[in-house]
Scaffold this motif. Structure first.
Motif, PDB file in Angstrom:
ATOM      1  N   ARG A 522     -11.006 -23.078 -11.870  1.00  0.00           N
ATOM      2  CA  ARG A 522     -11.195 -24.370 -11.197  1.00  0.00           C
ATOM      3  C   ARG A 522     -12.673 -24.599 -10.905  1.00  0.00           C
ATOM      4  N   GLU A 525     -14.760 -26.191 -13.591  1.00  0.00           N
ATOM      5  CA  GLU A 525     -14.531 -27.618 -13.841  1.00  0.00           C
ATOM      6  C   GLU A 525     -15.552 -28.510 -13.129  1.00  0.00           C
ATOM      7  N   GLY A 526     -16.011 -28.046 -11.972  1.00  0.00           N
ATOM      8  CA  GLY A 526     -17.005 -28.867 -11.268  1.00  0.00           C
ATOM      9  C   GLY A 526     -17.901 -28.001 -10.403  1.00  0.00           C
ATOM     10  N   HIS A 534     -20.668 -23.360  -3.186  1.00  0.00           N
ATOM     11  CA  HIS A 534     -19.509 -23.188  -4.067  1.00  0.00           C
ATOM     12  C   HIS A 534     -19.395 -21.732  -4.533  1.00  0.00           C
ATOM     13  N   LYS A 568     -17.963 -33.057  -1.102  1.00  0.00           N
ATOM     14  CA  LYS A 568     -17.094 -33.398  -2.230  1.00  0.00           C
ATOM     15  C   LYS A 568     -16.498 -32.122  -2.850  1.00  0.00           C
ATOM     16  N   MET A 569     -17.330 -31.079  -2.970  1.00  0.00           N
ATOM     17  CA  MET A 569     -16.863 -29.794  -3.506  1.00  0.00           C
ATOM     18  C   MET A 569     -15.793 -29.195  -2.600  1.00  0.00           C
ATOM     19  N   SER A 570     -15.999 -29.300  -1.287  1.00  0.00           N
ATOM     20  CA  SER A 570     -15.030 -28.784  -0.320  1.00  0.00           C
ATOM     21  C   SER A 570     -13.692 -29.520  -0.444  1.00  0.00           C
ATOM     22  N   ALA A 572     -12.598 -30.928  -3.099  1.00  0.00           N
ATOM     23  CA  ALA A 572     -12.006 -30.580  -4.398  1.00  0.00           C
ATOM     24  C   ALA A 572     -11.208 -29.280  -4.338  1.00  0.00           C
ATOM     25  N   ILE A 573     -11.634 -28.346  -3.486  1.00  0.00           N
ATOM     26  CA  ILE A 573     -10.883 -27.082  -3.392  1.00  0.00           C
ATOM     27  C   ILE A 573      -9.726 -27.181  -2.392  1.00  0.00           C
TER      28      ILE A 573
END
Length: 761
Positions: A522, A525-526, A534, A568-570, A572-573
């Motif tokens: 995952r 992917e980003g 991250h 945004k990363m947070s 996403a997970i």
């Protein structure tokens, strides 16, 4: 034969070194009480192997602190006698180790790192290079998952090498014959102790001597004479103050307490009733210690230590930072501190003896002490060359008397295999690595291998419900289901999958192997590359998540400080700002959220703050966590980051992680400003010492390696000559190691035939 420059050996040491089995290089287990001088025998045997047979040696120790202490102590021997001393602990150590043509190596390793090292040597067909393996605290074979790792390591050496000698050091065990059968070893036991140990128990106001010959096990010794006021009696009903003031400050004392909080409370309580003369004892040196403790906390200091250190007292438990622990241990060893209140972990860690050892209670937390734990604690009493006698006092309540009789007078406990511990996780890990290393590639070979384990020796005693054949078959089937191995249905040809290879090479717990793979997939992917957040999330250890309960207001405050990309990363997970905001406001959140991910993200924010600030104290305060937990999180993350790095190296799709994780491992290992990292690589150098060295002009490893220890100890405040010698020796050894590795690369390149185009030949 090399002539050793030791002043003298004890009779038992000479006898042990001259045993026929030692001379014939057979395996040996030798057992003596704590402080009997076991380690010196091991070190002489190691030197003999390195210098006479020119073979590499592996020294396995249970804790990182012990590995670092031994690396510091033996680096000067390596320099004088021309062998390498290499540290394998935490995130340190190369796999496989650098191949050396002209020098032997002494690998000093923790249990986990030793297993990875042995795996890498088997894989590269170099296991026969190890002439001697020494295992300290061999009885830890009976210690849960770590015991299983020791058993796997030794079983692999026994199976793959016909020339490697195994020496095990241990406290006395009840079933030593089982270990002898497993290791095909002789046994040497002696009850020698350089300082006589007298064991006592205290019941109410009376001291009794422990005497197994007595019917009741306890023999009257003396009443405890100390006048207590009624107020003092309430505060100290166990008369700890009376017991410690009989020996301090003239002699040293250790008080073992059942919990970390109790350590701090007992140290504070004792100080309230000590006389003014305690403040004057070595006053100037205690002032230096207080200043060093303040510097180690970047201006912060524990209020308990601030109050107790002037009296010569401190506490010692896992809640301390590494720097605090080292400063306190050095101060106690040099006599600046005369008393430590500590938890049971000190007994198994650094060698800190005392004239008197007091056990505040026969419990560790809520568990009654084991015989082996008790023996390790009381074994700290008596300092060779300083005291003629050592004393231990176990404080008892009436309700614990009968259990205590068994504790102090019963025979030693037995040691049992842990390969079936935790639903057989040890057997699964073992079988996976056996197939991966091509040690066994069929069910039949696997059964043959397992017949050389401690589990096989003890299967009847352990009442294993299934036969070993059934255990093998079921384990293989389970590994197949997990997509870690493949093979023919009859089990004649078994192979590891790429995921299986990554799992055993990365030393990743089988429970988390698939979870880690999914998280990394995952992540690709980003992957957020404009910040460490991250990556930190991906290397935050899974096994620490359950120990953390987020403070939601702190969580929300830290979340709002993140950049838009980080938020945004947070999300996403699986951790969105709206969720954290509602939790901080005390609202019920109906949405299905994975709390494991939420807690892991919280710990990632702690690490993120640490890398930005490098101030452990302020980060611990901000997140409302103990500084000891933050220290544990940091060291566990650096070790896990190293594991994840090795995991990703085996899976082509994760190639972008290699360079990123290599640098992150180093950042997490030291968590200091970049310019201090080279100095922090030196064994025994912590952040405050690195700053002192850097500010004094010793800015690189080369500067430090070329330093004069005498000048260094005068230049750096509160640095003893012995410490300066060790620092310079460690720096030289590191420099030699780096130079030797480069030379080996050059030699390899020169030996390879040039693949020139035909027209140029």
């Amino acid at each position: 034969m090399v002539i050793y420059c030791f002043l003298s050996l004890e009779d038992w040491q000479e006898k042990c070194l001259n045993l026929d089995c030692v001379q014939q290089r057979k395996n040996l287990i030798y057992s003596l009480p704590t402080s009997g001088g076991k380690t010196l025998v091991a070190e002489i045997l190691i030197l003999r192997e390195l210098l006479c047979r020119k073979k590499d040696c592996l020294f396995i120790l249970p804790y990182i602190s012990l590995v670092q202490e031994k690396v510091r102590g033996l680096a000067s021997f390596g320099l004088e006698l021309d062998f390498m001393v290499e540290e394998y602990a935490g995130s340190k150590g190369k796999f496989p180790p650098v191949k050396r043509r002209n020098k032997s190596s002494l690998y000093i390793a923790t249990i986990e790192k030793a297993h990875s090292l042995v795996n890498s040597l088997i894989e590269t067909n170099r296991i026969e290079n190890i002439g001697l393996v020494v295992v300290d605290e061999l009885h830890m074979l009976g210690d849960g998952s770590r015991g299983a790792i020791i058993e796997m390591t030794l079983a692999k050496i026994l199976y793959t090498s016909k020339t490697t000698q195994i020496i095990g050091m241990s406290a006395t065990l009840g079933n030593i014959k089982d270990l002898q059968t497993f290791l095909k070893a002789e046994n040497y036991t002696n009850d020698f102790r350089p300082v006589q140990l007298k064991e006592y128990v205290k019941l109410k106001d009376t001291i009794y001597e422990v005497d197994p010959r007595e019917e009741e096990c306890f023999k009257f010794s003396r009443p405890l004479n100390f006048r207590y006021s009624s107020a003092m009696q309430k505060i100290d009903p166990d008369h700890i103050i009376a017991l410690v003031t009989e020996v301090i400050p003239g002699h040293s004392c250790l008080v073992f307490c059942p919990t970390k909080k109790n350590c701090e409370n007992v140290a504070g309580m004792i100080c309230k009733y000590l006389k003014e003369e305690f403040l004057q004892h070595r006053e100037a040196e205690k002032a230096v210690l207080l200043r060093d403790l303040m510097d180690s906390g970047n201006g912060s200091m524990c209020p308990v230590l601030r109050r107790t250190v002037p009296y010569g007292l401190a506490y010692h438990h896992s809640g301390l930072t590494n720097e605090e622990r080292k400063l306190i241990e050095e101060a106690y060893s040099s006599g600046v501190l005369c008393l430590l209140t500590c938890t049971s972990t000190l007994a198994a860690g650094i060698n800190l003896p005392a004239r008197r050892v007091i056990l505040r209670s026969p419990y560790v937390a809520t568990d009654f002490l084991k015989r082996s734990q008790y023996k390790q604690m009381v074994g700290r009493a008596g300092r060779a060359g300083i005291d003629t006698v050592g004393e231990s006092v176990l404080i008892l309540q009436d309700k614990d008397t009968n259990m205590a009789k068994n504790l102090v007078c019963a025979p030693m406990e037995n040691c049992y295999s842990n390969l079936m511990h935790d639903d057989g996780k040890g057997v699964l890990s073992l079988i996976l690595s056996l197939i991966g290393l091509n040690i066994t590639t069929s069910l039949h070979q696997m059964k043959e291998f397992l017949s050389g384990t401690l589990l096989y020796v003890q299967q009847q005693q352990l009442c294993v419900e299934k036969s070993l054949w059934e255990v093998v078959q079921q384990s293989v089937e389970l590994l197949r289901e997990k997509d870690l191995i493949t093979g023919t249905s009859d089990g004649q040809t078994l192979q590891v999958t790429k995921l299986g290879t990554a799992t055993y090479k990365g030393s990743v717990d089988l429970t988390y192997s698939h979870v880690l793979y999914k998280d990394l997939s995952r992540g690709l992917e980003g992957l957020l590359l404009n910040s460490y957040l991250h990556l930190l999330y991906l290397v935050t250890p899974y096994d620490l998540i359950s120990q953390c309960k987020p403070d939601w207001m702190v969580y929300f405050r830290q979340f709002t400080l993140l950049s838009a990309a980080e938020q945004k990363m947070s999300a996403a997970i699986g951790v969105a700002e709206s969720f954290v905001a509602r939790k901080a406001a005390g609202q019920t959140v109906k949405k299905d959220v994975d709390m494991v991910v939420v807690r892991r993200m919280y710990l990632s924010l702690v690490l993120f703050s640490l890398l930005k600030e490098t101030n452990l104290w302020s980060v611990a305060d901000r997140f409302q966590l103990s500084r000891g937990f933050v220290q544990t999180l940091l060291s566990s993350s650096s070790a896990f980051c190293s594991c994840v790095l090795h995991f990703t190296e085996e899976l082509e799709e994760f190639w972008p992680f290699k360079a990123l994780l290599m640098e992150l491992t180093q950042r997490l290992s030291y968590c200091v400003k970049a310019e201090l990292i080279p100095l922090m690589e030196v064994a025994g150098v912590m952040e405050s010492r690195a700053k002192q060295l850097y500010n004094a002009g010793y800015k690189t490893l080369t500067h430090l390696a070329n330093a004069d220890p005498g000048v260094l100890s005068k230049t750096i405040e509160n640095l003893y000559k012995k410490q300066a010698n060790q620092i310079v020796a460690s720096a030289k050894m590191l420099l030699n190691e780096k130079a030797a590795a480069l030379q080996e690369e050059v030699d390899d390149l020169l030996m390879k035939p040039l693949d020139l185009p035909l027209q140029l030949i």
